[in-house]
Motif scaffolding. Structure first.
Motif, PDB file in Angstrom:
ATOM      1  N   ASP A  95       4.139 -12.838  -6.770  1.00 15.05           N
ATOM      2  CA  ASP A  95       5.431 -12.142  -6.843  1.00 15.05           C
ATOM      3  C   ASP A  95       5.696 -11.677  -8.279  1.00 15.05           C
ATOM      4  N   ALA A  96       6.385 -10.549  -8.389  1.00 13.38           N
ATOM      5  CA  ALA A  96       6.702 -10.010  -9.718  1.00 13.38           C
ATOM      6  C   ALA A  96       8.170  -9.632  -9.784  1.00 13.38           C
ATOM      7  N   LEU A  97       8.794  -9.947 -10.901  1.00 10.77           N
ATOM      8  CA  LEU A  97      10.177  -9.545 -11.121  1.00 10.77           C
ATOM      9  C   LEU A  97      10.158  -8.173 -11.786  1.00 10.77           C
ATOM     10  N   THR A 150      20.473  -2.503 -16.217  1.00 12.43           N
ATOM     11  CA  THR A 150      19.256  -2.534 -15.406  1.00 12.43           C
ATOM     12  C   THR A 150      19.495  -3.397 -14.170  1.00 12.43           C
ATOM     13  N   GLU A 151      18.584  -3.317 -13.245  1.00 15.08           N
ATOM     14  CA  GLU A 151      18.655  -4.083 -12.003  1.00 15.08           C
ATOM     15  C   GLU A 151      17.257  -4.613 -11.725  1.00 15.08           C
ATOM     16  N   SER A 152      17.143  -5.835 -11.237  1.00 15.18           N
ATOM     17  CA  SER A 152      15.815  -6.401 -10.987  1.00 15.18           C
ATOM     18  C   SER A 152      15.609  -6.715  -9.516  1.00 15.18           C
ATOM     19  N   VAL A 153      14.395  -6.535  -9.065  1.00 16.11           N
ATOM     20  CA  VAL A 153      14.028  -6.889  -7.680  1.00 16.11           C
ATOM     21  C   VAL A 153      12.691  -7.632  -7.718  1.00 16.11           C
ATOM     22  N   TRP A 154      12.537  -8.573  -6.811  1.00 14.26           N
ATOM     23  CA  TRP A 154      11.238  -9.240  -6.691  1.00 14.26           C
ATOM     24  C   TRP A 154      10.336  -8.390  -5.818  1.00 14.26           C
ATOM     25  N   LEU A 155       9.145  -8.127  -6.294  1.00 14.97           N
ATOM     26  CA  LEU A 155       8.138  -7.439  -5.483  1.00 14.97           C
ATOM     27  C   LEU A 155       7.141  -8.483  -5.004  1.00 14.97           C
ATOM     28  N   ASN A 156       6.848  -8.434  -3.707  1.00 12.99           N
ATOM     29  CA  ASN A 156       5.915  -9.397  -3.112  1.00 12.99           C
ATOM     30  C   ASN A 156       4.660  -8.680  -2.654  1.00 12.99           C
ATOM     31  N   SER A 157       3.640  -9.470  -2.380  1.00 14.19           N
ATOM     32  CA  SER A 157       2.364  -8.915  -1.946  1.00 14.19           C
ATOM     33  C   SER A 157       2.557  -8.072  -0.682  1.00 14.19           C
ATOM     34  N   PHE A 171       3.370 -17.166 -11.101  1.00 13.92           N
ATOM     35  CA  PHE A 171       1.936 -17.410 -11.025  1.00 13.92           C
ATOM     36  C   PHE A 171       1.600 -18.352  -9.873  1.00 13.92           C
ATOM     37  N   LYS A 172       0.617 -17.970  -9.099  1.00 16.28           N
ATOM     38  CA  LYS A 172       0.137 -18.735  -7.936  1.00 16.28           C
ATOM     39  C   LYS A 172       1.157 -18.835  -6.804  1.00 16.28           C
ATOM     40  N   SER A 173       2.098 -17.884  -6.732  1.00 14.49           N
ATOM     41  CA  SER A 173       3.035 -17.884  -5.607  1.00 14.49           C
ATOM     42  C   SER A 173       2.369 -17.319  -4.361  1.00 14.49           C
ATOM     43  N   SER A 174       1.247 -16.639  -4.525  1.00 10.77           N
ATOM     44  CA  SER A 174       0.526 -16.058  -3.384  1.00 10.77           C
ATOM     45  C   SER A 174      -0.890 -16.623  -3.354  1.00 10.77           C
ATOM     46  N   GLY A 217      -2.570 -14.709  -9.784  1.00  2.00           N
ATOM     47  CA  GLY A 217      -2.324 -13.455 -10.487  1.00  2.00           C
ATOM     48  C   GLY A 217      -1.861 -12.350  -9.547  1.00  2.00           C
ATOM     49  N   ARG A 218      -1.600 -11.220 -10.143  1.00  4.61           N
ATOM     50  CA  ARG A 218      -1.073 -10.080  -9.383  1.00  4.61           C
ATOM     51  C   ARG A 218      -1.854  -8.827  -9.722  1.00  4.61           C
ATOM     52  N   ILE A 219      -2.148  -8.052  -8.688  1.00  4.00           N
ATOM     53  CA  ILE A 219      -2.745  -6.733  -8.908  1.00  4.00           C
ATOM     54  C   ILE A 219      -1.712  -5.700  -8.490  1.00  4.00           C
ATOM     55  N   ASN A 220      -1.491  -4.738  -9.339  1.00  4.75           N
ATOM     56  CA  ASN A 220      -0.626  -3.617  -8.977  1.00  4.75           C
ATOM     57  C   ASN A 220      -1.443  -2.336  -9.066  1.00  4.75           C
ATOM     58  N   LEU A 221      -1.366  -1.551  -8.001  1.00  4.44           N
ATOM     59  CA  LEU A 221      -2.054  -0.260  -7.988  1.00  4.44           C
ATOM     60  C   LEU A 221      -1.005   0.808  -8.161  1.00  4.44           C
ATOM     61  N   THR A 222      -1.205   1.747  -9.074  1.00  8.67           N
ATOM     62  CA  THR A 222      -0.301   2.898  -9.084  1.00  8.67           C
ATOM     63  C   THR A 222      -1.108   4.159  -8.890  1.00  8.67           C
ATOM     64  N   LEU A 223      -0.642   4.933  -7.927  1.00  9.53           N
ATOM     65  CA  LEU A 223      -1.298   6.196  -7.599  1.00  9.53           C
ATOM     66  C   LEU A 223      -0.518   7.331  -8.225  1.00  9.53           C
ATOM     67  N   ARG A 224      -1.231   8.196  -8.921  1.00  9.85           N
ATOM     68  CA  ARG A 224      -0.571   9.306  -9.629  1.00  9.85           C
ATOM     69  C   ARG A 224      -1.350  10.604  -9.441  1.00  9.85           C
ATOM     70  N   VAL A 225      -0.635  11.708  -9.494  1.00  9.50           N
ATOM     71  CA  VAL A 225      -1.276  13.018  -9.582  1.00  9.50           C
ATOM     72  C   VAL A 225      -1.192  13.389 -11.066  1.00  9.50           C
TER      73      VAL A 225
END
Ligand code: SIN
Ligand code: MN
Length: 200
Positions: free
Chosen positions: A137-139, A151-158, A180-183, A190-198
Motif C-alpha cells: 500500500d502507498a500513501l 493537499t489530500e491523501s489517499v491510500w493506493l492498494n495493489s 512495507f510488507k502489507s501485500s 515493496g511496491r511497483i508502480n507503473l506509469t504509462l505515458r505518451v
C-alpha cells in the motif's frame, strides 16, 4: 470495483484482481532482467530512494544533466517493449487508440518516498497519464496544478489504477510512504508502480 474521483484524478479501486496482478509481475520479470532497476540522481546530485526502469520506445531518466526521456537504458541498451497485458489496461481504461510509448516502472522498497512533482516532460499534455499500483500500500498525495496549497491523501492498494487527465493532467502528486510488507504480491515486499505515458 469502485471508482473514485479525487481532485479530478480518477481512481479505479481493485481494477486488477489477484490473478491479473500476479500476471503483470510475471510479465515484468524479463523486463527487469533486460533493463535493471537503477537509482536516478537529480540535477542537484541527490539520489532518489525509488529505483526505476522503463519499457517502451522511451524511458524516463534523471542524472546530473536533469530529467528527460531517452531511447536507451543508462547501460546503453534499448528499453524492452511494453507487454500486451499492460497496453490492454491503457486501452480499456482510457479508450484511446493511441498506445503509450513509455511505461515507467518504479520500485519502492522499505522507507522510500517520492516528493511532490508534476509529470511534465511529455510533449502533449492532452494525453493522460495512467498509473497501476502493485504490491504494498502507498500513501499517495494529491495537490494542485500549481505548487503548494492544500493537499489530500489517499491510500493506493495493489490492483488500483489511477488516471491523471484533462484538467488534472498536471496535478502535483507524490508518495509519502508505503506500508512495507502489507501485500504478499512481491515475495520480498515493496511496491511497483507503473506509469504509462505518451511521450512524443
Ligand atoms: C510517479 O509519480 O511517478 C509515481 C506515482 C506512484 O508511485 O504512485
Ligand atoms: Mn509522477
Amino acid at each position: 470495483m469502485t471508482r473514485l474521483v479525487v481532485r479530478g484524478v480518477e481512481i479505479r479501486k481493485g481494477y486488477l484482481d489477484g490473478a491479473a496482478q500476479a500476471g503483470l509481475i510475471e510479465a515484468l520479470r524479463p523486463i527487469l532482467k533486460a533493463a535493471p532497476l537503477f537509482s536516478p540522481t537529480t540535477a542537484s546530485g541527490k539520489t532518489m530512494s525509488v529505483r526505476m526502469t522503463s519499457a517502451g520506445a522511451f524511458g524516463w531518466v534523471s542524472d546530473r544533466k536533469g530529467y528527460r526521456y531517452e531511447p536507451q537504458h543508462p547501460r546503453g541498451v534499448v528499453w524492452p517493449g511494453i507487454p500486451e497485458e499492460i497496453l490492454s489496461i491503457w486501452s480499456d481504461v482510457t479508450g484511446l487508440e493511441r498506445a503509450p510509448d513509455c511505461c515507467l516502472i518504479n520500485y519502492y522498497g522499505e522507507d522510500t518516498r517520492m516528493g511532490m512533482h508534476q509529470d511534465r516532460d511529455e510533449a502533449d499534455f492532452s494525453w493522460p497519464v495512467l498509473s497501476v499500483s502493485l504490491g504494498d500500500d502507498a500513501l499517495f498525495r494529491l495537490g494542485n496544478t500549481t505548487r503548494g496549497g492544500k493537499t489530500e491523501s489517499v491510500w493506493l492498494n495493489s490492483g488500483d489504477v489511477l488516471v491523471m487527465g484533462g484538467p488534472a493532467r498536471l496535478i502535483y502528486h507524490g508518495v509519502d510512504r508505503i506500508r512495507f510488507k502489507s501485500s504478499k504480491l512481491l515475495p520480498k515486499g515493496g511496491r511497483i508502480n507503473l506509469t504509462l505515458r505518451v511521450v512524443t
